[in-house]
Design an enzyme around this catalytic site. Structure first.
Site, short mmCIF file in Angstrom:
data_model
loop_
_atom_site.label_atom_id
_atom_site.label_comp_id
_atom_site.label_asym_id
_atom_site.label_seq_id
_atom_site.Cartn_x
_atom_site.Cartn_y
_atom_site.Cartn_z
N ASP A 16 -12.26 -1.79 6.56
CA ASP A 16 -13.47 -2.45 6.07
C ASP A 16 -14.45 -1.36 5.67
O ASP A 16 -14.14 -0.17 5.76
CB ASP A 16 -14.07 -3.38 7.13
CG ASP A 16 -14.78 -4.58 6.52
OD1 ASP A 16 -15.55 -4.38 5.55
OD2 ASP A 16 -14.57 -5.72 6.99
N GLY A 39 -13.69 2.32 4.14
CA GLY A 39 -13.63 2.60 2.72
C GLY A 39 -14.06 1.41 1.89
O GLY A 39 -14.61 0.43 2.41
N ASP A 40 -13.79 1.47 0.60
CA ASP A 40 -14.17 0.46 -0.37
C ASP A 40 -12.91 -0.09 -1.01
O ASP A 40 -12.18 0.64 -1.68
CB ASP A 40 -15.08 1.09 -1.43
CG ASP A 40 -15.57 0.10 -2.48
OD1 ASP A 40 -15.07 -1.05 -2.51
OD2 ASP A 40 -16.44 0.48 -3.28
N PHE A 41 -12.63 -1.39 -0.82
CA PHE A 41 -11.36 -1.92 -1.34
C PHE A 41 -11.34 -1.99 -2.86
O PHE A 41 -10.30 -2.26 -3.45
CB PHE A 41 -10.97 -3.25 -0.70
CG PHE A 41 -12.02 -4.34 -0.70
CD1 PHE A 41 -12.78 -4.65 -1.81
CD2 PHE A 41 -12.21 -5.11 0.46
CE1 PHE A 41 -13.72 -5.67 -1.79
CE2 PHE A 41 -13.14 -6.16 0.49
CZ PHE A 41 -13.89 -6.43 -0.64
N HIS A 97 -11.99 -15.05 -2.27
CA HIS A 97 -12.88 -16.11 -2.76
C HIS A 97 -14.30 -15.61 -3.02
O HIS A 97 -15.10 -16.32 -3.64
CB HIS A 97 -12.88 -17.32 -1.82
CG HIS A 97 -13.73 -17.18 -0.60
ND1 HIS A 97 -14.24 -18.27 0.07
CD2 HIS A 97 -14.15 -16.09 0.10
CE1 HIS A 97 -14.94 -17.86 1.11
NE2 HIS A 97 -14.91 -16.55 1.15
#
Length: 331
Positions: free
Chosen positions: A196, A220-222, A240
């Site tokens: 996350d 991190g950054d997905f 969503h």
């Protein structure tokens, strides 16, 4: 039901939701844990006007939320118990969340329908996640509400899906690991990676101290990349939040580190066809007003989204909860 009565009930539905919000915000249920109390006592405890508080509780009691046991004395009911803080079944954070920024954003639904724009950003001047990053108090309520929802869904997900055969499960956007730890508890041979945003997982170390031998924590950054090393990637209530383009970026980053045949598991609601009553149809409107392009999707839309991201839809598993498990595999 008479059509006119139906429309009146729908039109005034916010009366009940806002009354419930006030009860949750004031913490009334916590004040009644030890038994019935008078409105005068409650008013002093929560900082309210006794006569007005009585009118609020009288209205809620007519719906089965609290009960008037004697003149102006109220007690908990099973529904009111769910408004207590810190219990395993609590939905207090959820009620407060929907009664605050969500309620305001829904007041701008007309703007979203006319323009296609995000009502939350139109009102607050920032996208929802940027707003929460700058406002810790509502962010804490939001995180608590997500935990409320997760508790309801976790048991249903574990009961509905067989995680046997997975070596390492990567929980993408997994918060503090509530779902991941429950899955690992049910499957002792399984290990996991919790991924996350750094600010989110920074608080997970203490929560997951007992799982250090089975769970690796990664921040991190997905939209940039996701951790390597898993043979199954789980995303619960992530896709969503985003439009198709952003969803494809997230899924493509997952596919980039997966081998052909590895599993993709999306835990989401699925919009049902026709005129059937379906919570996903209303949650879809909530995503319209609250996010920049977020939406609920049909089975066909999930199949297309997965195909465009390097996956094939295998099966949609229903659960005892409102969520489904959309199972795909890397092609």
């Amino acid at each position: 039901m008479d059509a006119s009565l139906l429309l009146r009930q729908i039109t005034t539905g916010y009366w009940g939701s806002q009354a419930l919000y006030v009860a949750a915000k004031l913490g009334l249920a916590d004040q009644l844990v030890d038994g019935p109390r008078s409105c005068d006592d409650l008013a002093i405890a929560v900082g309210a006007k006794a006569d007005v508080l009585y009118r609020l509780l009288r209205a809620l009691a007519s719906l089965g939320i609290f009960t008037e046991v004697s003149d102006r004395q109220f007690a908990l009911t099973p529904a009111a118990e769910l408004l207590r803080s810190g219990t395993t079944e609590s939905v207090r954070h959820l009620v407060i969340m929907f009664g605050e920024e969500h309620y305001v954003a829904w007041g701008e639904l007309l703007h979203s329908v006319q323009t296609g724009e995000n009502a939350f950003e139109h009102h607050y001047g920032a996208p929802v996640f940027a707003y929460y990053a700058q406002h810790p108090a509502p962010a804490a309520i939001f995180n608590g509400a997500m935990s409320d929802i997760s508790r309801q869904d976790t048991a249903a997900v574990i009961a509905a899906y067989d995680f046997q055969g997975i070596r390492c499960l990567v929980d993408v956007g997994g918060g503090h690991g509530q779902l991941l730890t429950q899955i690992l508890a049910a499957y002792p041979e399984l290990t996991g990676i919790l991924f996350d945003q750094p600010a989110v997982v920074a608080g997970a170390d203490s929560v997951l101290a007992d799982w250090s031998d089975r769970i690796q924590i990664s921040g991190g950054d997905f939209f940039e990349a996701v951790p390597t090393g898993g043979d199954a990637y789980l995303l619960k209530h992530i896709i969503h939040d985003w439009d198709d383009a952003d969803s494809r970026k997230i899924l493509a980053n997952c596919r980039q580190v997966m081998q052909p045949g590895d599993r993709l598991l999306l835990v989401e609601q699925v919009v049902q066809p026709g005129n059937t009553i379906n919570v996903a149809k209303w949650l879809d409107l909530n995503m319209l007003v609250m996010t920049q392009g977020g939406r609920e999707r049909t089975q066909a839309e999930f199949a297309t989204l997965l195909s465009e991201s390097g996956f094939q839809l295998k099966q949609i598993h229903t659960t005892a909860s409102e969520v489904c498990i959309i199972e795909g595999y890397a092609s």
